[in-house]
Write a protein that holds these residues in place. Structure first.
Motif, PDB file in Angstrom:
ATOM      1  N   MET A   5      65.520   5.520  66.035  1.00 18.65           N
ATOM      2  CA  MET A   5      65.567   4.923  64.699  1.00 18.65           C
ATOM      3  C   MET A   5      66.977   5.005  64.139  1.00 18.65           C
ATOM      4  SD  MET A   5      62.089   6.293  62.906  1.00 18.65           S
ATOM      5  CE  MET A   5      62.653   5.752  61.324  1.00 18.65           C
ATOM      6  N   SER A   7      69.850   4.277  60.930  1.00 18.90           N
ATOM      7  CA  SER A   7      69.886   4.711  59.529  1.00 18.90           C
ATOM      8  C   SER A   7      69.244   3.689  58.593  1.00 18.90           C
ATOM      9  CB  SER A   7      71.318   4.996  59.101  1.00 18.90           C
ATOM     10  OG  SER A   7      72.126   3.852  59.257  1.00 18.90           O
ATOM     11  N   ASP A   9      66.750   1.667  59.272  1.00 14.26           N
ATOM     12  CA  ASP A   9      65.311   1.814  59.476  1.00 14.26           C
ATOM     13  C   ASP A   9      64.783   3.022  58.698  1.00 14.26           C
ATOM     14  OD1 ASP A   9      62.747   1.462  60.432  1.00 14.26           O
ATOM     15  OD2 ASP A   9      63.233   1.897  62.516  1.00 14.26           O
ATOM     16  N   LYS A  10      65.516   4.131  58.761  1.00 11.46           N
ATOM     17  CA  LYS A  10      65.089   5.337  58.047  1.00 11.46           C
ATOM     18  C   LYS A  10      65.092   5.127  56.536  1.00 11.46           C
ATOM     19  CE  LYS A  10      67.927   8.097  60.375  1.00 11.46           C
ATOM     20  NZ  LYS A  10      68.610   9.335  60.792  1.00 11.46           N
ATOM     21  N   ARG A  13      62.127   2.945  55.449  1.00  7.26           N
ATOM     22  CA  ARG A  13      60.876   3.702  55.497  1.00  7.26           C
ATOM     23  C   ARG A  13      60.755   4.668  54.322  1.00  7.26           C
ATOM     24  NH1 ARG A  13      58.324   4.529  60.959  1.00  7.26           N
ATOM     25  NH2 ARG A  13      59.079   2.795  62.205  1.00  7.26           N
ATOM     26  N   ILE A  14      61.830   5.339  53.975  1.00 12.16           N
ATOM     27  CA  ILE A  14      61.801   6.281  52.854  1.00 12.16           C
ATOM     28  C   ILE A  14      61.582   5.537  51.542  1.00 12.16           C
ATOM     29  CG2 ILE A  14      63.225   7.879  51.503  1.00 12.16           C
ATOM     30  CD1 ILE A  14      64.355   8.888  54.199  1.00 12.16           C
ATOM     31  N   PHE A  44      55.697   7.743  57.442  1.00 15.04           N
ATOM     32  CA  PHE A  44      57.031   7.148  57.297  1.00 15.04           C
ATOM     33  C   PHE A  44      58.087   8.213  57.023  1.00 15.04           C
ATOM     34  CE2 PHE A  44      56.051   2.484  55.947  1.00 15.04           C
ATOM     35  CZ  PHE A  44      55.631   2.212  57.235  1.00 15.04           C
ATOM     36  N   THR A  47      58.558  10.459  60.278  1.00 15.22           N
ATOM     37  CA  THR A  47      59.306   9.782  61.334  1.00 15.22           C
ATOM     38  C   THR A  47      60.757   9.546  60.927  1.00 15.22           C
ATOM     39  OG1 THR A  47      58.521   7.612  60.599  1.00 15.22           O
ATOM     40  CG2 THR A  47      57.299   8.676  62.375  1.00 15.22           C
ATOM     41  N   SER A  48      61.022   9.374  59.644  1.00 10.08           N
ATOM     42  CA  SER A  48      62.398   9.201  59.185  1.00 10.08           C
ATOM     43  C   SER A  48      63.205  10.475  59.380  1.00 10.08           C
ATOM     44  CB  SER A  48      62.426   8.804  57.715  1.00 10.08           C
ATOM     45  OG  SER A  48      61.862   7.542  57.541  1.00 10.08           O
ATOM     46  N   SER A  51      63.782  10.982  63.141  1.00  7.06           N
ATOM     47  CA  SER A  51      64.455   9.824  63.738  1.00  7.06           C
ATOM     48  C   SER A  51      63.777   9.323  65.006  1.00  7.06           C
ATOM     49  CB  SER A  51      65.920  10.155  64.048  1.00  7.06           C
ATOM     50  OG  SER A  51      66.615  10.467  62.887  1.00  7.06           O
ATOM     51  N   CYS A  53      60.190   7.121  66.240  1.00 11.45           N
ATOM     52  CA  CYS A  53      58.948   6.420  65.948  1.00 11.45           C
ATOM     53  C   CYS A  53      58.154   6.305  67.245  1.00 11.45           C
ATOM     54  CB  CYS A  53      59.224   5.037  65.376  1.00 11.45           C
ATOM     55  SG  CYS A  53      57.718   4.111  65.040  1.00 11.45           S
TER      56      CYS A  53
END
Length: 69
Positions: A5, A7, A9-10, A13-14, A44, A47-48, A51, A53
């Motif tokens: 993942m 940054s 994507d993270k 998700r957050i 979410f 997984t963030s 890093s 998924c």
């Protein structure tokens, strides 16, 4: 576990998790829908932070930048 993942994507998700939590505490969502979305928000966030998924792994998806060698 190899990180898959990036940054962006993270961050997305957050932000989605934060939106779900805000909607729950303001009373906009409730009942079964709220429970399902809160579980999704927790996944979410988890997984963030790690890093990774698990759904990306079987398909070979990675949103990480390519490392220069």
């Amino acid at each position: 576990m190899k990180k898959n993942m990036g940054s962006t994507d993270k961050i997305v998700r957050i932000l989605i998790a934060a939106l779900i939590i805000i909607l729950y505490f303001t009373g906009t969502i409730g009942g079964t829908v709220a429970a399902v979305l809160l579980v999704l928000a927790g996944i979410f966030i988890l997984t963030s932070f790690i890093s990774f998924c698990p759904l990306y792994a079987p398909f070979g998806i990675s949103t990480c930048r390519k490392q220069k060698t």
